[in-house]
Write an enzyme that holds these catalytic residues in place. Structure first.
Site, PDB file in Angstrom:
ATOM      1  N   ASP A   1      -6.239  -3.579  11.238  1.00  0.00           N
ATOM      2  CA  ASP A   1      -5.220  -2.683  11.387  1.00  0.00           C
ATOM      3  C   ASP A   1      -5.111  -2.154  12.953  1.00  0.00           C
ATOM      4  OD1 ASP A   1      -4.185   0.316   9.196  1.00  0.00           O
ATOM      5  OD2 ASP A   1      -3.011  -1.078  10.448  1.00  0.00           O
TER       6      ASP A   1
ATOM      7  N   CYS B   1       0.671  -1.200  -0.025  1.00  0.00           N
ATOM      8  CA  CYS B   1       0.051  -0.161   0.025  1.00  0.00           C
ATOM      9  C   CYS B   1       0.925   1.088  -0.028  1.00  0.00           C
ATOM     10  CB  CYS B   1      -1.047   0.055   1.383  1.00  0.00           C
ATOM     11  SG  CYS B   1      -2.430   1.337   1.144  1.00  0.00           S
TER      12      CYS B   1
HETATM   13  O1  LIG Z   1      -0.804   4.437   4.797  1.00  0.00           O
HETATM   14  C1  LIG Z   1      -1.142   5.717   4.959  1.00  0.00           C
HETATM   15  O2  LIG Z   1      -0.494   6.832   4.950  1.00  0.00           O
HETATM   16  C2  LIG Z   1      -2.683   5.821   5.522  1.00  0.00           C
HETATM   17  C3  LIG Z   1      -3.154   7.009   5.791  1.00  0.00           C
HETATM   18  C4  LIG Z   1      -4.583   7.049   6.187  1.00  0.00           C
HETATM   19  C5  LIG Z   1      -5.375   5.751   6.408  1.00  0.00           C
HETATM   20  C6  LIG Z   1      -4.725   4.704   5.829  1.00  0.00           C
HETATM   21  C7  LIG Z   1      -3.609   4.591   5.515  1.00  0.00           C
HETATM   22  N1  LIG Z   1      -2.785   3.426   5.349  1.00  0.00           N
HETATM   23  C8  LIG Z   1      -3.779   2.239   5.180  1.00  0.00           C
HETATM   24  C9  LIG Z   1      -3.205   0.924   4.853  1.00  0.00           C
HETATM   25  O3  LIG Z   1      -3.779   0.003   4.460  1.00  0.00           O
HETATM   26  C10 LIG Z   1      -1.734   0.504   5.308  1.00  0.00           C
HETATM   27  O4  LIG Z   1      -1.229  -0.311   4.600  1.00  0.00           O
HETATM   28  C11 LIG Z   1      -1.755   0.109   6.692  1.00  0.00           C
HETATM   29  O5  LIG Z   1      -2.473   0.867   7.568  1.00  0.00           O
HETATM   30  C12 LIG Z   1      -0.371  -0.673   7.243  1.00  0.00           C
HETATM   31  O6  LIG Z   1       0.336   0.491   7.258  1.00  0.00           O
HETATM   32  P1  LIG Z   1       1.773   0.158   7.913  1.00  0.00           P
HETATM   33  O7  LIG Z   1       1.552  -0.179   9.480  1.00  0.00           O
HETATM   34  O8  LIG Z   1       2.745   1.289   7.545  1.00  0.00           O
HETATM   35  O9  LIG Z   1       2.278  -1.209   7.383  1.00  0.00           O
END
Ligand SMILES: O=C(O)c1ccccc1NCC(=O)[C@H](O)[C@H](O)COP(=O)(O)O
Length: 207
Positions: free
Chosen positions: A128, A9
């Site tokens: 999440d 993502c």
């Molecule tokens: O990634 C972002 O900046 C974000 C911002 C606002 C809402 C959702 C967001 N990301 C969602 C996702 O699906 C991410 O991949 C997920 O939260 C995992 O993130 P990470 O912990 O950095 O792998």
């Protein structure tokens, strides 16, 4: 035994999209949430998506966005799948001409089973990490023991995954898919191809 599927993502560059695909990612996530440093304009996402090879699912991520803006992004990009990562209701999510999955943040009081059932039309649920005031992309993991067994929908596990913990996460949770953003980055919004490869190798080792 099918490998756990992987969504990477926060894609903002064609080179990162192609690196993810080359490493075996099944889906690419594009963030349409302007406060995030990973957010992209629909025109940028469109240009990237036009240059992708086939058989890769594209995902548009929104947080409490207006329906008109969601439709405008879909019209511009042709993205396959919707990810709603805010406080959207089932009726809100069901109004679009696309399949969707709902992100559930693991707040202290969440009833995951009930919330999963509430989004009856969702194709999956993404679990999440929760941090007050931050909708997602926290880079933090949550306690995987809090995940109920046998949820009524395919489970996408997210939150703080990286090459060092994703095998353990898969062995422990056995999710349908994993989702990663920060764990494969050199900086917010800029993916690291070596981290992507290492992450995918660890996913393969888990199955
Ligand atoms: O990634 C972002 O900046 C974000 C911002 C606002 C809402 C959702 C967001 N990301 C969602 C996702 O699906 C991410 O991949 C997920 O939260 C995992 O993130 P990470 O912990 O950095 O792998």
């Amino acid at each position: 035994m099918l490998r756990t599927r992987v969504k990477i993502c926060g894609i903002t560059r064609l080179e990162d999209a192609l690196a993810a695909i080359d490493a075996g990612a099944d889906a690419l996530g594009f963030v349409f949430y302007p406060p995030s440093p990973r957010s992209v304009e629909a025109t940028v996402a469109e240009a990237i998506i036009k240059q992708l090879p086939p058989f890769v699912t594209t995902v548009a991520l929104f947080v409490n966005e207006s329906p008109d803006q969601v439709r405008a992004v879909l019209d511009q990009t042709g993205i396959d799948l919707l990810q709603f990562h805010g406080d959207e209701s089932p009726d809100y999510c069901n109004q679009f001409e696309r399949p969707y999955f709902k992100a559930l943040r693991m707040s202290p009081d969440i009833d995951v089973v009930a919330e999963t059932k509430r989004f009856a039309s969702a194709s999956a649920v993404l679990l999440d990490a929760y941090r007050a005031g931050i909708p997602g992309g926290t880079g933090e993991a949550f306690d995987w023991d809090r995940i109920p067994a046998d949820l009524s929908k395919p489970l996408i596990l997210a939150g703080g995954l990286d090459q060092d913990n994703v095998k353990q996460a898969i062995d422990h949770v056995r999710p349908y898919a994993v989702d990663v953003s920060g764990g494969v980055e050199a900086a917010k919004g800029l993916k690291d191809s070596f981290k992507i490869i290492s992450f995918m190798n660890e996913v393969s080792r888990a199955n």
